[in-house]
Scaffold this motif. Structure first.
Motif, PDB file in Angstrom:
ATOM      1  N   MET A 171     -10.300 -41.026  34.813  1.00  0.00           N
ATOM      2  CA  MET A 171     -10.822 -39.935  34.040  1.00  0.00           C
ATOM      3  C   MET A 171     -11.864 -39.196  34.886  1.00  0.00           C
ATOM      4  O   MET A 171     -12.778 -39.800  35.444  1.00  0.00           O
ATOM      5  N   TRP A 172     -11.722 -37.887  34.984  1.00  0.00           N
ATOM      6  CA  TRP A 172     -12.686 -37.050  35.697  1.00  0.00           C
ATOM      7  C   TRP A 172     -13.828 -36.681  34.766  1.00  0.00           C
ATOM      8  O   TRP A 172     -13.603 -36.353  33.600  1.00  0.00           O
ATOM      9  N   CYS A 173     -15.046 -36.725  35.283  1.00  0.00           N
ATOM     10  CA  CYS A 173     -16.246 -36.390  34.518  1.00  0.00           C
ATOM     11  C   CYS A 173     -17.092 -35.412  35.320  1.00  0.00           C
ATOM     12  O   CYS A 173     -17.160 -35.511  36.548  1.00  0.00           O
ATOM     13  N   ILE A 174     -17.742 -34.505  34.623  1.00  0.00           N
ATOM     14  CA  ILE A 174     -18.734 -33.613  35.225  1.00  0.00           C
ATOM     15  C   ILE A 174     -19.965 -33.688  34.341  1.00  0.00           C
ATOM     16  O   ILE A 174     -19.909 -33.323  33.166  1.00  0.00           O
ATOM     17  N   LYS A 175     -21.082 -34.171  34.913  1.00  0.00           N
ATOM     18  CA  LYS A 175     -22.295 -34.370  34.121  1.00  0.00           C
ATOM     19  C   LYS A 175     -23.539 -34.037  34.928  1.00  0.00           C
ATOM     20  O   LYS A 175     -23.571 -34.209  36.146  1.00  0.00           O
ATOM     21  N   LYS A 176     -24.572 -33.612  34.216  1.00  0.00           N
ATOM     22  CA  LYS A 176     -25.893 -33.476  34.820  1.00  0.00           C
ATOM     23  C   LYS A 176     -26.494 -34.881  34.922  1.00  0.00           C
ATOM     24  O   LYS A 176     -26.041 -35.816  34.249  1.00  0.00           O
ATOM     25  N   LEU A 177     -27.513 -35.004  35.741  1.00  0.00           N
ATOM     26  CA  LEU A 177     -28.132 -36.312  35.965  1.00  0.00           C
ATOM     27  C   LEU A 177     -28.570 -36.972  34.660  1.00  0.00           C
ATOM     28  O   LEU A 177     -28.310 -38.151  34.432  1.00  0.00           O
ATOM     29  N   ASP A 178     -29.210 -36.199  33.774  1.00  0.00           N
ATOM     30  CA  ASP A 178     -29.711 -36.794  32.535  1.00  0.00           C
ATOM     31  C   ASP A 178     -28.612 -37.104  31.518  1.00  0.00           C
ATOM     32  O   ASP A 178     -28.878 -37.693  30.477  1.00  0.00           O
ATOM     33  N   GLU A 179     -27.382 -36.748  31.831  1.00  0.00           N
ATOM     34  CA  GLU A 179     -26.250 -37.091  30.969  1.00  0.00           C
ATOM     35  C   GLU A 179     -25.524 -38.354  31.445  1.00  0.00           C
ATOM     36  O   GLU A 179     -24.705 -38.908  30.719  1.00  0.00           O
ATOM     37  N   LEU A 180     -25.827 -38.791  32.673  1.00  0.00           N
ATOM     38  CA  LEU A 180     -25.185 -39.987  33.217  1.00  0.00           C
ATOM     39  C   LEU A 180     -25.750 -41.234  32.543  1.00  0.00           C
ATOM     40  O   LEU A 180     -26.958 -41.322  32.300  1.00  0.00           O
ATOM     41  N   SER A 181     -24.896 -42.193  32.295  1.00  0.00           N
ATOM     42  CA  SER A 181     -25.407 -43.489  31.826  1.00  0.00           C
ATOM     43  C   SER A 181     -26.084 -44.178  33.010  1.00  0.00           C
ATOM     44  O   SER A 181     -25.816 -43.858  34.172  1.00  0.00           O
ATOM     45  N   SER A 182     -26.957 -45.112  32.714  1.00  0.00           N
ATOM     46  CA  SER A 182     -27.616 -45.839  33.805  1.00  0.00           C
ATOM     47  C   SER A 182     -26.594 -46.590  34.647  1.00  0.00           C
ATOM     48  O   SER A 182     -26.724 -46.684  35.864  1.00  0.00           O
ATOM     49  N   GLN A 183     -25.533 -47.106  34.011  1.00  0.00           N
ATOM     50  CA  GLN A 183     -24.483 -47.815  34.749  1.00  0.00           C
ATOM     51  C   GLN A 183     -23.726 -46.878  35.685  1.00  0.00           C
ATOM     52  O   GLN A 183     -23.440 -47.231  36.830  1.00  0.00           O
ATOM     53  N   ASP A 184     -23.386 -45.684  35.205  1.00  0.00           N
ATOM     54  CA  ASP A 184     -22.678 -44.728  36.062  1.00  0.00           C
ATOM     55  C   ASP A 184     -23.577 -44.261  37.204  1.00  0.00           C
ATOM     56  O   ASP A 184     -23.120 -44.139  38.345  1.00  0.00           O
ATOM     57  N   PHE A 185     -24.856 -44.006  36.918  1.00  0.00           N
ATOM     58  CA  PHE A 185     -25.771 -43.621  37.992  1.00  0.00           C
ATOM     59  C   PHE A 185     -25.841 -44.716  39.048  1.00  0.00           C
ATOM     60  O   PHE A 185     -25.783 -44.445  40.248  1.00  0.00           O
ATOM     61  N   TYR A 186     -25.958 -45.961  38.616  1.00  0.00           N
ATOM     62  CA  TYR A 186     -26.008 -47.079  39.554  1.00  0.00           C
ATOM     63  C   TYR A 186     -24.727 -47.137  40.397  1.00  0.00           C
ATOM     64  O   TYR A 186     -24.795 -47.270  41.621  1.00  0.00           O
ATOM     65  N   ARG A 187     -23.573 -47.006  39.759  1.00  0.00           N
ATOM     66  CA  ARG A 187     -22.299 -47.083  40.493  1.00  0.00           C
ATOM     67  C   ARG A 187     -22.149 -45.926  41.488  1.00  0.00           C
ATOM     68  O   ARG A 187     -21.615 -46.104  42.575  1.00  0.00           O
ATOM     69  N   LEU A 189     -30.820 -40.523  48.276  1.00  0.00           N
ATOM     70  CA  LEU A 189     -31.107 -39.813  47.027  1.00  0.00           C
ATOM     71  C   LEU A 189     -32.168 -38.763  47.316  1.00  0.00           C
ATOM     72  O   LEU A 189     -33.161 -39.041  47.970  1.00  0.00           O
ATOM     73  N   ASP A 190     -31.930 -37.545  46.836  1.00  0.00           N
ATOM     74  CA  ASP A 190     -32.883 -36.473  47.101  1.00  0.00           C
ATOM     75  C   ASP A 190     -32.998 -35.557  45.885  1.00  0.00           C
ATOM     76  O   ASP A 190     -32.375 -35.794  44.844  1.00  0.00           O
ATOM     77  N   ASP A 191     -33.777 -34.500  46.031  1.00  0.00           N
ATOM     78  CA  ASP A 191     -34.044 -33.613  44.898  1.00  0.00           C
ATOM     79  C   ASP A 191     -32.813 -32.844  44.420  1.00  0.00           C
ATOM     80  O   ASP A 191     -32.790 -32.369  43.284  1.00  0.00           O
ATOM     81  N   TRP A 192     -31.786 -32.700  45.267  1.00  0.00           N
ATOM     82  CA  TRP A 192     -30.571 -32.009  44.821  1.00  0.00           C
ATOM     83  C   TRP A 192     -29.884 -32.791  43.707  1.00  0.00           C
ATOM     84  O   TRP A 192     -29.199 -32.214  42.868  1.00  0.00           O
ATOM     85  N   ASP A 193     -30.075 -34.105  43.685  1.00  0.00           N
ATOM     86  CA  ASP A 193     -29.464 -34.913  42.625  1.00  0.00           C
ATOM     87  C   ASP A 193     -29.936 -34.486  41.241  1.00  0.00           C
ATOM     88  O   ASP A 193     -29.183 -34.536  40.273  1.00  0.00           O
ATOM     89  N   VAL A 194     -31.184 -34.070  41.143  1.00  0.00           N
ATOM     90  CA  VAL A 194     -31.752 -33.656  39.861  1.00  0.00           C
ATOM     91  C   VAL A 194     -31.140 -32.338  39.396  1.00  0.00           C
ATOM     92  O   VAL A 194     -30.895 -32.130  38.210  1.00  0.00           O
ATOM     93  N   LEU A 195     -30.835 -31.441  40.339  1.00  0.00           N
ATOM     94  CA  LEU A 195     -30.318 -30.112  40.014  1.00  0.00           C
ATOM     95  C   LEU A 195     -28.797 -30.054  39.898  1.00  0.00           C
ATOM     96  O   LEU A 195     -28.261 -29.153  39.264  1.00  0.00           O
ATOM     97  N   ALA A 196     -28.127 -30.996  40.508  1.00  0.00           N
ATOM     98  CA  ALA A 196     -26.669 -30.943  40.652  1.00  0.00           C
ATOM     99  C   ALA A 196     -25.921 -31.330  39.381  1.00  0.00           C
ATOM    100  O   ALA A 196     -26.454 -31.985  38.490  1.00  0.00           O
ATOM    101  N   LYS A 197     -24.664 -30.893  39.371  1.00  0.00           N
ATOM    102  CA  LYS A 197     -23.674 -31.470  38.456  1.00  0.00           C
ATOM    103  C   LYS A 197     -22.981 -32.554  39.267  1.00  0.00           C
ATOM    104  O   LYS A 197     -22.629 -32.356  40.437  1.00  0.00           O
ATOM    105  N   HIS A 198     -22.779 -33.693  38.654  1.00  0.00           N
ATOM    106  CA  HIS A 198     -22.153 -34.827  39.321  1.00  0.00           C
ATOM    107  C   HIS A 198     -20.722 -34.932  38.815  1.00  0.00           C
ATOM    108  O   HIS A 198     -20.491 -35.028  37.613  1.00  0.00           O
ATOM    109  N   VAL A 199     -19.784 -34.853  39.735  1.00  0.00           N
ATOM    110  CA  VAL A 199     -18.372 -34.901  39.378  1.00  0.00           C
ATOM    111  C   VAL A 199     -17.796 -36.185  39.960  1.00  0.00           C
ATOM    112  O   VAL A 199     -18.012 -36.487  41.137  1.00  0.00           O
ATOM    113  N   TYR A 200     -17.108 -36.945  39.115  1.00  0.00           N
ATOM    114  CA  TYR A 200     -16.621 -38.237  39.580  1.00  0.00           C
ATOM    115  C   TYR A 200     -15.378 -38.671  38.805  1.00  0.00           C
ATOM    116  O   TYR A 200     -15.118 -38.211  37.692  1.00  0.00           O
ATOM    117  N   TYR A 201     -14.649 -39.581  39.443  1.00  0.00           N
ATOM    118  CA  TYR A 201     -13.464 -40.165  38.826  1.00  0.00           C
ATOM    119  C   TYR A 201     -13.790 -41.608  38.501  1.00  0.00           C
ATOM    120  O   TYR A 201     -14.175 -42.389  39.373  1.00  0.00           O
TER     121      TYR A 201
END
Length: 144
Positions: A1-17, A37-49
């Motif tokens: 499943m493809w996901c697109i989320k902001k940092l504050d929408e990620l679960s702690s488990q997904d952020f860790y992975r 890990l840098d400041d772009w992580d806070v601004l970015a959309k994170h897209v993952y499978y």
């Protein structure tokens, strides 16, 4: 499943992975010492499978001043060559064209993945340069 989320929408488990995949690839596998890990992580959309609770492919995408970009593009080592990278870049390009069509798409590419990006319409812009001990080149998306 493809996901697109902001940092504050990620679960702690997904952020860790995601962080684990990035560190395993860019720091351990590529033997680079840098701030992963840098400041772009806070601004970015994170897209993952994600499949069976595992992150198999990932990138972050964001507007960086006058261009749209993505970085930390990675497929888990045991899933490279399966087409996930192709799916990921197509998803990113579609997202960029749908939400940021007025901005050019510009990335930094290491030498080892240059051909991959060229296959997807990116063209080299300028001379190579060194960042964190790795040769990079700027690339601009120019659809055929």
């Amino acid at each position: 499943m493809w996901c697109i989320k902001k940092l504050d929408e990620l679960s702690s488990q997904d952020f860790y992975r995601i962080a684990r995949l990035r560190i395993d690839t860019f720091v351990v596998e590529q033997q680079r010492i840098y701030q992963e890990l840098d400041d772009w992580d806070v601004l970015a959309k994170h897209v993952y499978y994600k499949r069976d609770g595992q992150i198999l492919a990932y990138a972050r995408m964001y507007l960086a001043g006058v261009h749209f970009t993505f970085s930390r593009f990675v497929t888990r080592s045991d899933f490279r060559g399966t087409g996930l990278g192709d799916q990921l870049i197509k998803l990113i390009l579609h997202y960029a064209q749908s939400h940021y069509s007025e901005y050019p798409i510009k990335i930094e590419s290491s030498r080892q993945v240059l051909k991959f990006y060229q296959q997807h319409g990116f063209k080299i812009q300028g001379a190579p340069y060194i960042t964190d001990g790795i040769p990079f080149v700027d690339m601009l998306y120019q659809p055929e």
